[in-house]
Design a protein around this motif. Structure first.
Motif, PDB file in Angstrom:
ATOM      1  N   LEU A 176      10.879   1.608  -3.934  1.00  0.00           N
ATOM      2  CA  LEU A 176      12.065   0.931  -4.462  1.00  0.00           C
ATOM      3  C   LEU A 176      12.034  -0.564  -4.158  1.00  0.00           C
ATOM      4  O   LEU A 176      12.393  -1.385  -5.010  1.00  0.00           O
ATOM      5  N   ALA A 177      11.625  -0.925  -2.938  1.00  0.00           N
ATOM      6  CA  ALA A 177      11.587  -2.343  -2.576  1.00  0.00           C
ATOM      7  C   ALA A 177      10.617  -3.112  -3.462  1.00  0.00           C
ATOM      8  O   ALA A 177      10.887  -4.255  -3.856  1.00  0.00           O
ATOM      9  N   SER A 178       9.488  -2.497  -3.811  1.00  0.00           N
ATOM     10  CA  SER A 178       8.505  -3.169  -4.676  1.00  0.00           C
ATOM     11  C   SER A 178       9.121  -3.569  -6.001  1.00  0.00           C
ATOM     12  O   SER A 178       8.860  -4.654  -6.528  1.00  0.00           O
ATOM     13  N   SER A 179       9.964  -2.684  -6.550  1.00  0.00           N
ATOM     14  CA  SER A 179      10.544  -2.967  -7.864  1.00  0.00           C
ATOM     15  C   SER A 179      11.502  -4.146  -7.823  1.00  0.00           C
ATOM     16  O   SER A 179      11.642  -4.876  -8.808  1.00  0.00           O
ATOM     17  N   LEU A 180      12.179  -4.343  -6.701  1.00  0.00           N
ATOM     18  CA  LEU A 180      13.183  -5.406  -6.617  1.00  0.00           C
ATOM     19  C   LEU A 180      12.567  -6.798  -6.623  1.00  0.00           C
ATOM     20  O   LEU A 180      13.246  -7.775  -6.955  1.00  0.00           O
ATOM     21  N   ILE A 181      11.294  -6.895  -6.253  1.00  0.00           N
ATOM     22  CA  ILE A 181      10.659  -8.215  -6.138  1.00  0.00           C
ATOM     23  C   ILE A 181       9.562  -8.411  -7.178  1.00  0.00           C
ATOM     24  O   ILE A 181       8.739  -9.319  -7.049  1.00  0.00           O
ATOM     25  N   GLY A 182       9.555  -7.561  -8.215  1.00  0.00           N
ATOM     26  CA  GLY A 182       8.490  -7.674  -9.207  1.00  0.00           C
ATOM     27  C   GLY A 182       7.136  -7.436  -8.581  1.00  0.00           C
ATOM     28  O   GLY A 182       6.123  -8.009  -9.008  1.00  0.00           O
ATOM     29  N   GLY A 183       7.103  -6.568  -7.573  1.00  0.00           N
ATOM     30  CA  GLY A 183       5.878  -6.307  -6.843  1.00  0.00           C
ATOM     31  C   GLY A 183       5.152  -5.070  -7.332  1.00  0.00           C
ATOM     32  O   GLY A 183       5.607  -4.382  -8.252  1.00  0.00           O
ATOM     33  N   ALA A 184       4.039  -4.780  -6.711  1.00  0.00           N
ATOM     34  CA  ALA A 184       3.203  -3.649  -7.125  1.00  0.00           C
ATOM     35  C   ALA A 184       3.165  -2.589  -6.027  1.00  0.00           C
ATOM     36  O   ALA A 184       3.022  -2.910  -4.848  1.00  0.00           O
ATOM     37  N   PHE A 185       3.262  -1.328  -6.463  1.00  0.00           N
ATOM     38  CA  PHE A 185       3.113  -0.182  -5.588  1.00  0.00           C
ATOM     39  C   PHE A 185       1.699   0.349  -5.811  1.00  0.00           C
ATOM     40  O   PHE A 185       1.386   0.876  -6.878  1.00  0.00           O
ATOM     41  N   VAL A 186       0.846   0.171  -4.817  1.00  0.00           N
ATOM     42  CA  VAL A 186      -0.572   0.519  -4.946  1.00  0.00           C
ATOM     43  C   VAL A 186      -0.781   1.909  -4.339  1.00  0.00           C
ATOM     44  O   VAL A 186      -0.791   2.075  -3.118  1.00  0.00           O
ATOM     45  N   CYS A 187      -0.939   2.902  -5.211  1.00  0.00           N
ATOM     46  CA  CYS A 187      -0.999   4.297  -4.765  1.00  0.00           C
ATOM     47  C   CYS A 187      -2.270   4.592  -3.971  1.00  0.00           C
ATOM     48  O   CYS A 187      -3.361   4.165  -4.341  1.00  0.00           O
ATOM     49  N   LEU A 188      -2.091   5.335  -2.905  1.00  0.00           N
ATOM     50  CA  LEU A 188      -3.204   5.930  -2.177  1.00  0.00           C
ATOM     51  C   LEU A 188      -2.805   7.384  -1.984  1.00  0.00           C
ATOM     52  O   LEU A 188      -1.929   7.702  -1.193  1.00  0.00           O
TER      53      LEU A 188
ATOM     54  N   LEU B 217       0.858  -1.181   0.000  1.00  0.00           N
ATOM     55  CA  LEU B 217       0.000   0.000   0.000  1.00  0.00           C
ATOM     56  C   LEU B 217       0.896   1.234   0.000  1.00  0.00           C
ATOM     57  O   LEU B 217       1.577   1.529   0.975  1.00  0.00           O
ATOM     58  N   GLY B 218       0.890   1.968  -1.104  1.00  0.00           N
ATOM     59  CA  GLY B 218       1.757   3.135  -1.261  1.00  0.00           C
ATOM     60  C   GLY B 218       1.102   4.385  -0.725  1.00  0.00           C
ATOM     61  O   GLY B 218       0.736   5.283  -1.492  1.00  0.00           O
ATOM     62  N   VAL B 219       0.970   4.458   0.609  1.00  0.00           N
ATOM     63  CA  VAL B 219       0.320   5.610   1.222  1.00  0.00           C
ATOM     64  C   VAL B 219       1.303   6.495   1.973  1.00  0.00           C
ATOM     65  O   VAL B 219       1.094   7.697   2.091  1.00  0.00           O
ATOM     66  N   MET B 220       2.403   5.929   2.473  1.00  0.00           N
ATOM     67  CA  MET B 220       3.406   6.787   3.108  1.00  0.00           C
ATOM     68  C   MET B 220       4.003   7.665   2.013  1.00  0.00           C
ATOM     69  O   MET B 220       4.417   7.176   0.960  1.00  0.00           O
ATOM     70  N   PRO B 221       4.045   8.985   2.236  1.00  0.00           N
ATOM     71  CA  PRO B 221       4.362   9.917   1.147  1.00  0.00           C
ATOM     72  C   PRO B 221       5.763   9.745   0.580  1.00  0.00           C
ATOM     73  O   PRO B 221       6.695   9.345   1.275  1.00  0.00           O
ATOM     74  N   LEU B 222       5.880  10.063  -0.707  1.00  0.00           N
ATOM     75  CA  LEU B 222       7.162   9.924  -1.401  1.00  0.00           C
ATOM     76  C   LEU B 222       8.127  11.058  -1.074  1.00  0.00           C
ATOM     77  O   LEU B 222       9.205  11.129  -1.648  1.00  0.00           O
ATOM     78  N   TYR B 223       7.742  11.950  -0.149  1.00  0.00           N
ATOM     79  CA  TYR B 223       8.709  12.904   0.390  1.00  0.00           C
ATOM     80  C   TYR B 223       9.266  12.385   1.720  1.00  0.00           C
ATOM     81  O   TYR B 223      10.018  13.068   2.405  1.00  0.00           O
ATOM     82  N   HIS B 224       8.887  11.169   2.102  1.00  0.00           N
ATOM     83  CA  HIS B 224       9.279  10.564   3.376  1.00  0.00           C
ATOM     84  C   HIS B 224      10.038   9.278   3.096  1.00  0.00           C
ATOM     85  O   HIS B 224       9.720   8.551   2.147  1.00  0.00           O
ATOM     86  N   THR B 225      11.026   8.987   3.926  1.00  0.00           N
ATOM     87  CA  THR B 225      11.847   7.792   3.720  1.00  0.00           C
ATOM     88  C   THR B 225      11.022   6.515   3.595  1.00  0.00           C
ATOM     89  O   THR B 225      11.353   5.625   2.807  1.00  0.00           O
ATOM     90  N   MET B 226       9.914   6.408   4.346  1.00  0.00           N
ATOM     91  CA  MET B 226       9.128   5.184   4.303  1.00  0.00           C
ATOM     92  C   MET B 226       8.447   5.001   2.956  1.00  0.00           C
ATOM     93  O   MET B 226       8.348   3.877   2.445  1.00  0.00           O
ATOM     94  N   GLY B 227       7.965   6.092   2.367  1.00  0.00           N
ATOM     95  CA  GLY B 227       7.338   5.993   1.055  1.00  0.00           C
ATOM     96  C   GLY B 227       8.331   5.603  -0.019  1.00  0.00           C
ATOM     97  O   GLY B 227       8.048   4.744  -0.873  1.00  0.00           O
ATOM     98  N   VAL B 228       9.506   6.219  -0.002  1.00  0.00           N
ATOM     99  CA  VAL B 228      10.541   5.891  -0.985  1.00  0.00           C
ATOM    100  C   VAL B 228      10.981   4.439  -0.829  1.00  0.00           C
ATOM    101  O   VAL B 228      11.191   3.718  -1.812  1.00  0.00           O
ATOM    102  N   ARG B 229      11.100   3.994   0.419  1.00  0.00           N
ATOM    103  CA  ARG B 229      11.526   2.613   0.666  1.00  0.00           C
ATOM    104  C   ARG B 229      10.536   1.636   0.058  1.00  0.00           C
ATOM    105  O   ARG B 229      10.903   0.634  -0.545  1.00  0.00           O
ATOM    106  N   SER B 230       9.250   1.896   0.240  1.00  0.00           N
ATOM    107  CA  SER B 230       8.227   1.001  -0.312  1.00  0.00           C
ATOM    108  C   SER B 230       8.281   0.967  -1.833  1.00  0.00           C
ATOM    109  O   SER B 230       8.151  -0.093  -2.447  1.00  0.00           O
TER     110      SER B 230
END
Length: 511
Positions: free
Chosen positions: A215-227, A200-213
């Motif tokens: 980038l990590a999603s891309s490494l596992i062929g996962g999905a970033f679900v924007c909220l 769940l991509g809800v932690m903002p992309l101006y925050h370390t937690m959002g960026v972490r989610s």
């Protein structure tokens, strides 16, 4: 170490048909998304932006923002995100401080950007329907171009986050591609993410937690679900509809989810992993979450914009309050308060300042154009976090707060977090925050600000503290009942506002 652009291309070639990003009705596979990102890379070049340039972003978690983040990694640009709620003077400050060459924004931040004096002299690009003379980010993404090739190395700058700036102007934290990717790899490993996880991509992309989610999603062929903006009903609907498998949130958002009338176990049945960071979680909230979700994994991350993961605890409910032990890429110590180096260590159970080794793969290298702040925080190869804590006899770290938050009452040190955890276990306490308020005799008195979920009086809460084993000098000497506990946009408790009297006293007793 791969640069992030090459890392994304590897993910695209590995999983071209897997879901990569979702935003409302829009779903894009890795192959489809990369085509749009490549078009954006081409558009950034047409704007005259060159590797090493900063670009300021003032956007919510929409797919265009995530696309821009990746396009900048490929183009060698430095993403410099700020809160989409920023005021015009905050936009001005960030533009001037970062020396940004362009600003990207959307409808919710359009007024701030349009009234920012600095922004008027720069290229302005707007997501959604462009207006006010701005170029269209949507048009750039819908163009066509050859597949993008990386223009940055692992040693180049990737991102500059700004610290929250609770006591002074925000400080820029520039980070290299290699540090960003190392942090993402560690995040995958420490959370035991499987191939194809959906976050769940809800932690903002101006925050370390959002960026972490992201980038990590891309490494596992996962999905970033924007909220784009957090609301509990929308979050629950998205989790259920998109079959989100993991949550990585601040405790405040978990609190709001678990206490919402729309919450049911069925709606979050796809979620198997919980992770939290950004603040301590009270014992009461942790117990409720563990019972409601029954997760396979419940992870407490302790870190910062400067170092990302300092410590990790993969079974947070087993020892509530524990932040665990050093992360894969880090070495953590606790030194006596006031120490100038990391060689003298605090004893088990002794509260001190938490320090992190700067050799860690995720660590930053100093603040942007702030030599005084860098000299204060970076000493002898260690980062002095300003956080207080202690190691217990088992070697697990307990974070007790900020050094500035410590309450000294009658010569005794009281950690607000310990008192908050105790009070959180009372069934009538919905939320609680503890601060020290000035007192002529004691210096400061321990004061608890409580949001009640049902009728309860001061005497009841004091009796609860006594029977729970909280030391007498740590017990609150005053209680204030409030409608809401003040928090930052990402859910961090703002104790300074309570100390300053900036809160809303309870307007009506709970029924």
């Amino acid at each position: 170490m791969l640069d992030l652009g090459t890392s994304l291309i590897a993910s695209v070639e590995r999983d071209p048909t897997a879901l990569a990003i979702s935003d409302g009705d829009l779903d894009l596979t890795y192959g489809e998304w990369f085509a749009k990102i490549s078009a954006l890379v081409d558009g950034l070049g047409t704007m005259g932006l060159k590797p090493g340039d900063h670009v300021l972003t003032v956007m919510q978690n929409r797919w265009e923002n995530a696309s821009l983040h990746w396009a900048c990694q490929l183009a060698g640009l430095i993403v410099t995100p700020i809160n989409w709620r920023a005021k015009p003077d905050e936009v001005d400050y960030a533009l001037e401080d970062s020396e940004a060459r362009a600003v990207f924004y959307q409808d919710v931040s359009a007024e701030a950007v349009s009234t920012s004096g600095k922004a008027q002299n720069l290229p302005r690009v707007m997501a959604g329907k462009a207006e006010g003379g701005a170029d269209s980010l949507s048009d750039m993404l819908s163009g066509s171009a050859a597949d993008a090739s990386p223009r940055a190395s692992a040693e180049d700058w990737s991102l500059m986050l700004y610290t929250s700036g609770t006591t002074s102007r925000p400080k820029g934290v520039p980070r290299r591609h290699r540090a960003e990717r190392a942090a993402a790899l560690a995040h995958v490993a420490q959370n035991l993410y499987r191939h194809g996880e959906r976050t769940l991509g809800v932690m903002p992309l101006y925050h370390t937690m959002g960026v972490r989610s992201l980038l990590a999603s891309s490494l596992i062929g996962g999905a970033f679900v924007c909220l784009r903006r957090f609301d509990v009903a929308g979050a629950l609907e998205t989790i259920e509809a998109k079959k989100v498998t993991n949550l990585y949130l601040v405790p405040t958002l978990y609190h709001d989810i678990i206490h919402h009338q729309a919450f049911t176990r069925q709606k979050v049945a796809s979620v198997t992993k919980l992770g939290f960071a950004g603040a301590s979680m009270t014992d009461g909230l942790m117990k409720k979450l563990n019972a409601a979700f029954e997760p396979e994994l419940f992870v407490n991350h302790y870190g910062s914009s400067e170092v990302y993961t300092c410590t990790i605890d993969q079974n947070a409910p087993l020892k509530p309050g524990s932040a665990g032990r050093s992360g894969l890429n880090q070495l953590i110590r606790v030194v006596p308060l006031g120490a100038n180096d990391a060689e003298t260590r605090a004893k088990p159970g002794e509260e001190g300042e938490i320090v992190a080794l700067l050799k860690g793969d995720e660590a930053f290298e100093g603040y942007w154009k702030r030599p005084e702040a860098t000299a204060k925080a970076l000493r002898g190869g260690w980062y002095f976090t300003g956080d207080t804590g202690y190691f217990d006899e088992d070697g697990d770290l307990f974070v007790t707060g900020r050094a500035d938050d410590m309450i000294i009452t009658g010569g005794e040190n009281v950690s607000p977090v310990e008192v908050e955890s105790c009070l959180s276990l009372h069934p009538a306490v919905a939320e609680v925050a503890v601060v020290g308020l000035p007192d002529e005799r004691w210096g400061k008195i321990v004061t608890a600000f409580v949001k009640r979920s049902q009728p309860v009086e001061e005497a009841d809460l004091d009796a609860h503290c006594k029977t729970s084993g909280l030391a007498n000098f740590r017990r609150p000497r005053a209680y204030v009942f409030v409608d809401e506990i003040p928090k930052s946009p990402v859910g961090k408790l703002l104790r300074r506002k309570l100390v300053a009297g900036e809160y809303q006293a309870e307007t009506a007793r709970p029924a």
